[in-house]
Motif scaffolding. Structure first.
Motif, PDB file in Angstrom:
ATOM      1  N   MET A  30       8.367  -8.993 -82.758  1.00  0.00           N
ATOM      2  CA  MET A  30       8.720  -9.224 -84.154  1.00  0.00           C
ATOM      3  C   MET A  30       7.512  -9.625 -85.000  1.00  0.00           C
ATOM      4  SD  MET A  30      11.683  -8.333 -84.867  1.00  0.00           S
ATOM      5  CE  MET A  30      11.567  -8.950 -86.531  1.00  0.00           C
ATOM      6  N   ARG A  31       6.620 -10.439 -84.462  1.00  0.00           N
ATOM      7  CA  ARG A  31       5.449 -10.814 -85.258  1.00  0.00           C
ATOM      8  C   ARG A  31       4.555  -9.606 -85.500  1.00  0.00           C
ATOM      9  NH1 ARG A  31       0.243 -12.388 -85.372  1.00  0.00           N
ATOM     10  NH2 ARG A  31      -0.291 -14.020 -86.884  1.00  0.00           N
ATOM     11  N   ARG A  32       4.402  -8.742 -84.508  1.00  0.00           N
ATOM     12  CA  ARG A  32       3.604  -7.536 -84.699  1.00  0.00           C
ATOM     13  C   ARG A  32       4.242  -6.625 -85.743  1.00  0.00           C
ATOM     14  NH1 ARG A  32       3.720  -7.732 -79.024  1.00  0.00           N
ATOM     15  NH2 ARG A  32       5.081  -5.897 -78.953  1.00  0.00           N
ATOM     16  N   ARG A  33       5.550  -6.593 -85.785  1.00  0.00           N
ATOM     17  CA  ARG A  33       6.237  -5.798 -86.805  1.00  0.00           C
ATOM     18  C   ARG A  33       5.953  -6.341 -88.199  1.00  0.00           C
ATOM     19  NH1 ARG A  33      10.904  -2.888 -84.502  1.00  0.00           N
ATOM     20  NH2 ARG A  33      10.859  -3.171 -82.249  1.00  0.00           N
ATOM     21  N   CYS A  34       5.970  -7.650 -88.332  1.00  0.00           N
ATOM     22  CA  CYS A  34       5.683  -8.257 -89.638  1.00  0.00           C
ATOM     23  C   CYS A  34       4.242  -7.976 -90.055  1.00  0.00           C
ATOM     24  CB  CYS A  34       5.944  -9.759 -89.582  1.00  0.00           C
ATOM     25  SG  CYS A  34       7.690 -10.210 -89.381  1.00  0.00           S
ATOM     26  N   ILE A  45       5.723 -13.752 -91.473  1.00  0.00           N
ATOM     27  CA  ILE A  45       4.612 -13.346 -90.624  1.00  0.00           C
ATOM     28  C   ILE A  45       4.068 -14.505 -89.789  1.00  0.00           C
ATOM     29  CG2 ILE A  45       2.758 -13.800 -92.288  1.00  0.00           C
ATOM     30  CD1 ILE A  45       1.540 -11.109 -91.447  1.00  0.00           C
ATOM     31  N   ARG A  46       4.295 -15.733 -90.243  1.00  0.00           N
ATOM     32  CA  ARG A  46       3.804 -16.904 -89.519  1.00  0.00           C
ATOM     33  C   ARG A  46       4.886 -17.575 -88.672  1.00  0.00           C
ATOM     34  NH1 ARG A  46      -1.259 -18.061 -91.069  1.00  0.00           N
ATOM     35  NH2 ARG A  46      -1.999 -17.243 -93.076  1.00  0.00           N
ATOM     36  N   TRP A  47       6.003 -16.922 -88.520  1.00  0.00           N
ATOM     37  CA  TRP A  47       7.042 -17.479 -87.659  1.00  0.00           C
ATOM     38  C   TRP A  47       6.538 -17.541 -86.210  1.00  0.00           C
ATOM     39  CZ3 TRP A  47      12.927 -16.427 -88.100  1.00  0.00           C
ATOM     40  CH2 TRP A  47      13.405 -16.964 -89.295  1.00  0.00           C
ATOM     41  N   LEU A  48       6.834 -18.647 -85.561  1.00  0.00           N
ATOM     42  CA  LEU A  48       6.489 -18.777 -84.157  1.00  0.00           C
ATOM     43  C   LEU A  48       7.412 -17.928 -83.301  1.00  0.00           C
ATOM     44  CD1 LEU A  48       5.864 -22.640 -83.971  1.00  0.00           C
ATOM     45  CD2 LEU A  48       4.171 -20.813 -84.246  1.00  0.00           C
ATOM     46  N   ASN A  91      10.056  -5.870-101.948  1.00  0.00           N
ATOM     47  CA  ASN A  91      10.932  -6.786-101.221  1.00  0.00           C
ATOM     48  C   ASN A  91      10.555  -6.844 -99.738  1.00  0.00           C
ATOM     49  OD1 ASN A  91      12.361  -7.292-103.577  1.00  0.00           O
ATOM     50  ND2 ASN A  91      13.896  -5.718-103.154  1.00  0.00           N
ATOM     51  N   ARG A  92      10.221  -5.725 -99.168  1.00  0.00           N
ATOM     52  CA  ARG A  92       9.809  -5.710 -97.762  1.00  0.00           C
ATOM     53  C   ARG A  92       8.497  -6.466 -97.566  1.00  0.00           C
ATOM     54  NH1 ARG A  92      11.160  -1.553 -94.186  1.00  0.00           N
ATOM     55  NH2 ARG A  92       8.973  -0.919 -93.971  1.00  0.00           N
ATOM     56  N   LEU A  93       7.578  -6.303 -98.501  1.00  0.00           N
ATOM     57  CA  LEU A  93       6.299  -7.009 -98.398  1.00  0.00           C
ATOM     58  C   LEU A  93       6.501  -8.512 -98.529  1.00  0.00           C
ATOM     59  CD1 LEU A  93       3.230  -6.941 -98.158  1.00  0.00           C
ATOM     60  CD2 LEU A  93       3.123  -6.590-100.642  1.00  0.00           C
ATOM     61  N   GLU A  94       7.335  -8.950 -99.458  1.00  0.00           N
ATOM     62  CA  GLU A  94       7.603 -10.382 -99.610  1.00  0.00           C
ATOM     63  C   GLU A  94       8.263 -10.938 -98.359  1.00  0.00           C
ATOM     64  OE1 GLU A  94       9.935 -10.686-103.123  1.00  0.00           O
ATOM     65  OE2 GLU A  94       8.230 -10.440-104.497  1.00  0.00           O
ATOM     66  N   TRP A  95       9.175 -10.177 -97.765  1.00  0.00           N
ATOM     67  CA  TRP A  95       9.817 -10.637 -96.532  1.00  0.00           C
ATOM     68  C   TRP A  95       8.796 -10.757 -95.401  1.00  0.00           C
ATOM     69  CZ3 TRP A  95      10.495  -8.817 -91.598  1.00  0.00           C
ATOM     70  CH2 TRP A  95      11.482  -9.437 -90.824  1.00  0.00           C
ATOM     71  N   LEU A 143       4.040  -4.400 -91.197  1.00  0.00           N
ATOM     72  CA  LEU A 143       4.652  -4.237 -92.517  1.00  0.00           C
ATOM     73  C   LEU A 143       3.755  -4.801 -93.603  1.00  0.00           C
ATOM     74  CD1 LEU A 143       7.086  -3.310 -94.112  1.00  0.00           C
ATOM     75  CD2 LEU A 143       8.165  -5.528 -93.680  1.00  0.00           C
ATOM     76  N   HIS A 144       3.077  -5.914 -93.312  1.00  0.00           N
ATOM     77  CA  HIS A 144       2.133  -6.481 -94.279  1.00  0.00           C
ATOM     78  C   HIS A 144       0.952  -5.536 -94.501  1.00  0.00           C
ATOM     79  CE1 HIS A 144      -0.414  -9.439 -96.325  1.00  0.00           C
ATOM     80  NE2 HIS A 144      -1.367  -9.102 -95.478  1.00  0.00           N
ATOM     81  N   GLU A 145       0.418  -4.975 -93.433  1.00  0.00           N
ATOM     82  CA  GLU A 145      -0.723  -4.069 -93.564  1.00  0.00           C
ATOM     83  C   GLU A 145      -0.324  -2.767 -94.264  1.00  0.00           C
ATOM     84  OE1 GLU A 145      -2.100  -3.574 -89.603  1.00  0.00           O
ATOM     85  OE2 GLU A 145      -3.162  -5.517 -89.534  1.00  0.00           O
TER      86      GLU A 145
END
Length: 318
Positions: A301-305, A118-121, A109-113, A308-310
């Motif tokens: 926030m983008r760096r956090r995403c 991750i592409r949010w401006l 669920n965290r990965l899907e989020w 989390l993806h990595e």
């Protein structure tokens, strides 16, 4: 050269090789120079074995490995020898990170989020009001305090730190932060349930603040937040709510704001000694937190995403 001379040279050659191999197996080196160091009691193969054991089980104590390892002299090696071999492999004993229990479903669920956001401006993240509750206690022991004393002075008055049972009370606080703005802190005097969250926080504070600044609400999946009375109220007030994965404190920037607030309270002179002084300190220090600090956390926030993806939905450094 005669056959006898060739045979002699070969014997010398092979005896030298055999001697060097034996010395390398025993001491880990072929050097025969005199030195003041203690002789090495483990072979290179044992060193690799020790490293592999602790890479497979990071919580394995050095004493257990030492008790199961025989040295070159048919003796048990010491735990300090194990620690030395691990340091040579750049493995050091550190306190483990206290993370939440991330099951396979929660990681997914965290990965899907993360993949969704991750592409949010940056402008979208700056339009989110991050909210949460936190508890502050009058006294807290973080386990890092040390005292310098001699043998037998453990119970001397100068070496004793007073401990207050149960933290001597504390307060529960709710607040929200966004880019360029922050709400006032709200003290929760009783157990927070859905009705109290609706009556004391959503209706009088959140709705007006979000409408005035055109924001999106973020709160976690605590039971009072996702109760039917609260979700229906937010829908009726046209309050957009940011979907949030469970067990994701590392994704919320307000957690770092709570840490900054707590640090400021502990650094006050004098430190709050009762509940009223603690409430006053919280209100004052909340307004003293630089807005630039909050803005930097929102911008992360983008760096956090990405982190989390990595991490494939696992623990991140945030």
């Amino acid at each position: 050269m005669s056959t006898r001379a060739v045979a002699h040279e070969l014997n010398v050659y092979f005896s030298t090789i055999s001697r060097l191999q034996r010395r390398f197996r025993e001491f880990g080196s072929t050097s025969d120079r005199a030195h003041n160091r203690r002789p090495r009691v483990t072979t290179p193969a044992q060193d690799l074995h020790i490293q592999h054991l602790h890479l497979q089980d990071r919580l394995k104590p050095a004493t257990r490995t030492a008790a199961a390892t025989i040295s070159l002299h048919n003796q048990r090696i010491s735990a300090q020898t194990v620690r030395n071999r691990l340091r040579e492999a750049h493995l050091h004993a550190r306190r483990p990170h206290r993370g939440l229990n991330l099951t396979a479903v929660r990681r997914l669920n965290r990965l899907e989020w993360a993949n969704t956001h991750i592409r949010w401006l940056l402008a979208l993240w700056r339009g989110v009001l991050f909210t949460d509750e936190s508890r502050f206690s009058l006294y807290r022991a973080d386990g890092r305090q040390r005292v310098w004393r001699r043998v037998g002075e453990r119970f001397a008055d100068v070496n004793v730190v007073d401990r207050v049972a149960h933290g001597s009370g504390g307060v529960m606080v709710w607040a929200g932060v966004c880019y360029g703005q922050r709400t006032q802190v709200h003290f929760i005097d009783a157990i927070l349930n859905a009705q109290r969250y609706h009556d004391e926080i959503l209706r009088p504070i959140v709705v007006q603040f979000i409408h005035n600044h055109h924001l999106m609400l973020q709160h976690d999946n605590a039971r009072p937040h996702v109760a039917r009375i609260c979700t229906q109220f937010l829908e009726a007030e046209n309050i957009p709510v940011l979907a949030w994965p469970a067990y994701s404190l590392d994704m919320s920037p307000i957690e770092h704001v709570w840490d900054a607030l707590d640090l400021r309270i502990r650094q006050r002179v004098p430190v709050p000694a009762n509940i009223q002084q603690l409430r006053t300190a919280i209100e004052e220090e909340w307004t003293n937190i630089p807005q630039a600090t909050i803005n930097n956390l929102i911008n992360s926030m983008r760096r956090r995403c990405v982190a989390l993806h990595e991490a494939n939905g696992g623990h991140t450094r945030y």
